[in-house]
Design an enzyme around this catalytic site. Structure first.
Site, PDB file in Angstrom:
ATOM      1  N   LYS A  10       0.893  -0.963   0.019  1.00 56.59           N
ATOM      2  CA  LYS A  10      -0.006  -0.012  -0.097  1.00 56.59           C
ATOM      3  C   LYS A  10       1.074   0.977  -0.055  1.00 56.59           C
ATOM      4  O   LYS A  10       2.212   1.269   0.160  1.00 56.59           O
ATOM      5  CB  LYS A  10      -1.031  -0.023   1.393  1.00 56.59           C
ATOM      6  CG  LYS A  10      -2.006  -1.355   1.029  1.00 56.59           C
ATOM      7  CD  LYS A  10      -2.915  -1.266   2.249  1.00 56.59           C
ATOM      8  CE  LYS A  10      -3.876  -2.379   2.492  1.00 56.59           C
ATOM      9  NZ  LYS A  10      -4.707  -2.223   3.447  1.00 56.59           N
ATOM     10  N   PHE A  58     -15.862   3.464   6.908  1.00 54.49           N
ATOM     11  CA  PHE A  58     -14.387   3.997   6.388  1.00 54.49           C
ATOM     12  C   PHE A  58     -14.288   3.976   4.971  1.00 54.49           C
ATOM     13  O   PHE A  58     -13.047   4.068   4.611  1.00 54.49           O
ATOM     14  CB  PHE A  58     -13.473   3.258   7.402  1.00 54.49           C
ATOM     15  CG  PHE A  58     -13.562   1.662   7.276  1.00 54.49           C
ATOM     16  CD1 PHE A  58     -12.996   1.079   6.151  1.00 54.49           C
ATOM     17  CD2 PHE A  58     -14.245   0.964   8.156  1.00 54.49           C
ATOM     18  CE1 PHE A  58     -12.787  -0.242   5.933  1.00 54.49           C
ATOM     19  CE2 PHE A  58     -14.203  -0.399   7.854  1.00 54.49           C
ATOM     20  CZ  PHE A  58     -13.739  -0.987   7.074  1.00 54.49           C
ATOM     21  N   ARG A  86      -1.234 -14.738   3.596  1.00 53.18           N
ATOM     22  CA  ARG A  86      -2.000 -13.910   4.732  1.00 53.18           C
ATOM     23  C   ARG A  86      -1.462 -14.239   6.096  1.00 53.18           C
ATOM     24  O   ARG A  86      -1.252 -13.332   6.964  1.00 53.18           O
ATOM     25  CB  ARG A  86      -3.546 -14.433   4.894  1.00 53.18           C
ATOM     26  CG  ARG A  86      -4.370 -14.278   3.534  1.00 53.18           C
ATOM     27  CD  ARG A  86      -5.107 -12.885   3.649  1.00 53.18           C
ATOM     28  NE  ARG A  86      -6.061 -13.005   4.362  1.00 53.18           N
ATOM     29  CZ  ARG A  86      -6.731 -11.716   4.594  1.00 53.18           C
ATOM     30  NH1 ARG A  86      -6.643 -10.785   3.816  1.00 53.18           N
ATOM     31  NH2 ARG A  86      -7.744 -11.676   5.542  1.00 53.18           N
ATOM     32  N   THR A  92      -5.154  -8.150  10.335  1.00 49.26           N
ATOM     33  CA  THR A  92      -5.164  -6.717  10.056  1.00 49.26           C
ATOM     34  C   THR A  92      -5.263  -5.618  11.155  1.00 49.26           C
ATOM     35  O   THR A  92      -4.677  -4.612  11.266  1.00 49.26           O
ATOM     36  CB  THR A  92      -6.885  -6.588   9.604  1.00 49.26           C
ATOM     37  OG1 THR A  92      -6.760  -7.795   8.331  1.00 49.26           O
ATOM     38  CG2 THR A  92      -7.095  -5.224   9.051  1.00 49.26           C
ATOM     39  N   ARG A 103       2.819  -7.119   8.997  1.00 50.37           N
ATOM     40  CA  ARG A 103       2.254  -5.979   9.735  1.00 50.37           C
ATOM     41  C   ARG A 103       2.779  -5.896  10.963  1.00 50.37           C
ATOM     42  O   ARG A 103       2.743  -4.804  11.631  1.00 50.37           O
ATOM     43  CB  ARG A 103       0.742  -6.209   9.553  1.00 50.37           C
ATOM     44  CG  ARG A 103       0.014  -5.824   8.235  1.00 50.37           C
ATOM     45  CD  ARG A 103      -1.099  -6.608   8.131  1.00 50.37           C
ATOM     46  NE  ARG A 103      -2.073  -6.300   7.031  1.00 50.37           N
ATOM     47  CZ  ARG A 103      -2.883  -6.621   6.825  1.00 50.37           C
ATOM     48  NH1 ARG A 103      -3.662  -7.698   7.331  1.00 50.37           N
ATOM     49  NH2 ARG A 103      -3.597  -6.342   5.289  1.00 50.37           N
ATOM     50  N   ASN A 113      -1.636  -0.310   7.148  1.00 50.29           N
ATOM     51  CA  ASN A 113      -1.198  -1.558   7.371  1.00 50.29           C
ATOM     52  C   ASN A 113      -0.323  -2.057   6.225  1.00 50.29           C
ATOM     53  O   ASN A 113      -0.312  -3.195   6.000  1.00 50.29           O
ATOM     54  CB  ASN A 113      -2.375  -2.148   7.788  1.00 50.29           C
ATOM     55  CG  ASN A 113      -3.298  -2.552   6.756  1.00 50.29           C
ATOM     56  OD1 ASN A 113      -3.251  -2.232   5.676  1.00 50.29           O
ATOM     57  ND2 ASN A 113      -4.440  -3.504   6.984  1.00 50.29           N
ATOM     58  N   GLU A 127      -9.321 -10.043  -7.847  1.00 47.75           N
ATOM     59  CA  GLU A 127      -8.259  -9.070  -7.826  1.00 47.75           C
ATOM     60  C   GLU A 127      -7.019  -9.034  -9.200  1.00 47.75           C
ATOM     61  O   GLU A 127      -6.813  -8.027  -9.608  1.00 47.75           O
ATOM     62  CB  GLU A 127      -7.492  -8.953  -6.372  1.00 47.75           C
ATOM     63  CG  GLU A 127      -8.811  -8.722  -5.373  1.00 47.75           C
ATOM     64  CD  GLU A 127      -8.616  -8.894  -3.905  1.00 47.75           C
ATOM     65  OE1 GLU A 127      -7.337  -9.196  -3.674  1.00 47.75           O
ATOM     66  OE2 GLU A 127      -9.235  -8.738  -3.172  1.00 47.75           O
TER      67      GLU A 127
HETATM   68  P1  CMP Z   1      -7.407  -4.566   3.489  1.00 47.66           P
HETATM   69  O1  CMP Z   1      -7.146  -6.342   3.700  1.00 47.66           O
HETATM   70  O2  CMP Z   1      -6.555  -3.987   2.437  1.00 47.66           O
HETATM   71  O3  CMP Z   1      -8.971  -4.276   2.832  1.00 47.66           O
HETATM   72  C1  CMP Z   1      -9.814  -3.971   3.664  1.00 47.66           C
HETATM   73  C2  CMP Z   1      -9.193  -2.707   4.488  1.00 47.66           C
HETATM   74  O4  CMP Z   1      -9.969  -2.079   5.429  1.00 47.66           O
HETATM   75  C3  CMP Z   1      -8.067  -3.435   5.541  1.00 47.66           C
HETATM   76  O5  CMP Z   1      -7.095  -3.859   4.576  1.00 47.66           O
HETATM   77  C4  CMP Z   1      -7.911  -2.238   6.453  1.00 47.66           C
HETATM   78  O6  CMP Z   1      -6.611  -1.726   6.144  1.00 47.66           O
HETATM   79  C5  CMP Z   1      -9.108  -1.297   6.087  1.00 47.66           C
HETATM   80  N1  CMP Z   1      -9.815  -1.108   7.390  1.00 47.66           N
HETATM   81  C6  CMP Z   1     -10.445  -2.087   8.201  1.00 47.66           C
HETATM   82  N2  CMP Z   1     -11.004  -1.599   9.244  1.00 47.66           N
HETATM   83  C7  CMP Z   1     -10.703  -0.335   9.057  1.00 47.66           C
HETATM   84  C8  CMP Z   1     -11.176   0.903   9.878  1.00 47.66           C
HETATM   85  N3  CMP Z   1     -11.826   0.782  10.914  1.00 47.66           N
HETATM   86  N4  CMP Z   1     -10.860   2.101   9.497  1.00 47.66           N
HETATM   87  C9  CMP Z   1     -10.041   2.225   8.294  1.00 47.66           C
HETATM   88  N5  CMP Z   1      -9.796   1.372   7.532  1.00 47.66           N
HETATM   89  C10 CMP Z   1     -10.242  -0.044   7.960  1.00 47.66           C
END
Ligand code: CMP
Length: 137
Positions: A10, A58, A86, A92, A103, A113, A127
């Site tokens: 990212k 979000f 993963r 996450t 991460r 992240n 994707e």
């Molecule tokens: P990703 O796996 O790229 O796909 C969805 C993304 O949403 C996840 O990574 C997080 O970076 C993002 N995400 C999840 N929860 C939140 C949150 N509460 N606020 C902002 N971003 C979020």
């Protein structure tokens, strides 16, 4: 089974210059890089990529962040690569991502992240198709 997955460093990861480390981790594990490009994601593509999150509060922030600078999009191939990637990425939620994971080594927030990885075979195919075209799926 031999699978392909879509991984993406990212904008925060590109800015922090950890692309090389991340590529190195997957190469050392034994996975094969099948495609890669540095790109700024157009807004329309970001909205398609994150369509499953469209109703989340979000969503706007998510699209703004992922389009805020270059990302490094990749396709990787190997045995069980979707799940193993993963695991290598870490959870996450920052409080759940262990040291030694990408991460867990680099990120402290859920939004910035460092890396995205497909969460299933269906997501990986979707994707890869979105970013690299059907020929690489
Ligand atoms: P990703 O796996 O790229 O796909 C969805 C993304 O949403 C996840 O990574 C997080 O970076 C993002 N995400 C999840 N929860 C939140 C949150 N509460 N606020 C902002 N971003 C979020």
């Amino acid at each position: 089974a031999i699978e392909k997955t879509f991984l993406m460093v990212k904008p925060d990861g590109v800015e922090r210059q950890v692309v090389g480390d991340i590529v190195d981790r997957f190469e050392r594990r034994g996975f094969i890089m099948k495609g890669a490009k540095l790109m700024v994601i157009p807004k329309e593509l970001a909205e398609k990529h994150y369509a499953e999150h469209a109703e989340r509060p979000f969503f706007g922030e998510l699209v703004d962040f992922i389009t805020s600078g270059p990302v490094f999009a990749m396709v990787w191939e190997g045995e069980n690569v979707i799940k193993l990637a993963r695991t290598m990425m870490g959870a996450t939620k920052p409080e759940e991502s262990n040291p030694g994971t990408i991460r867990g080594d680099y990120a402290t927030t859920v939004s910035h992240n460092i890396i995205h990885g497909s969460d299933s075979l269906a997501s990986a195919e979707r994707e890869i198709g979105l970013f690299f075209g059907e020929d690489l799926v």
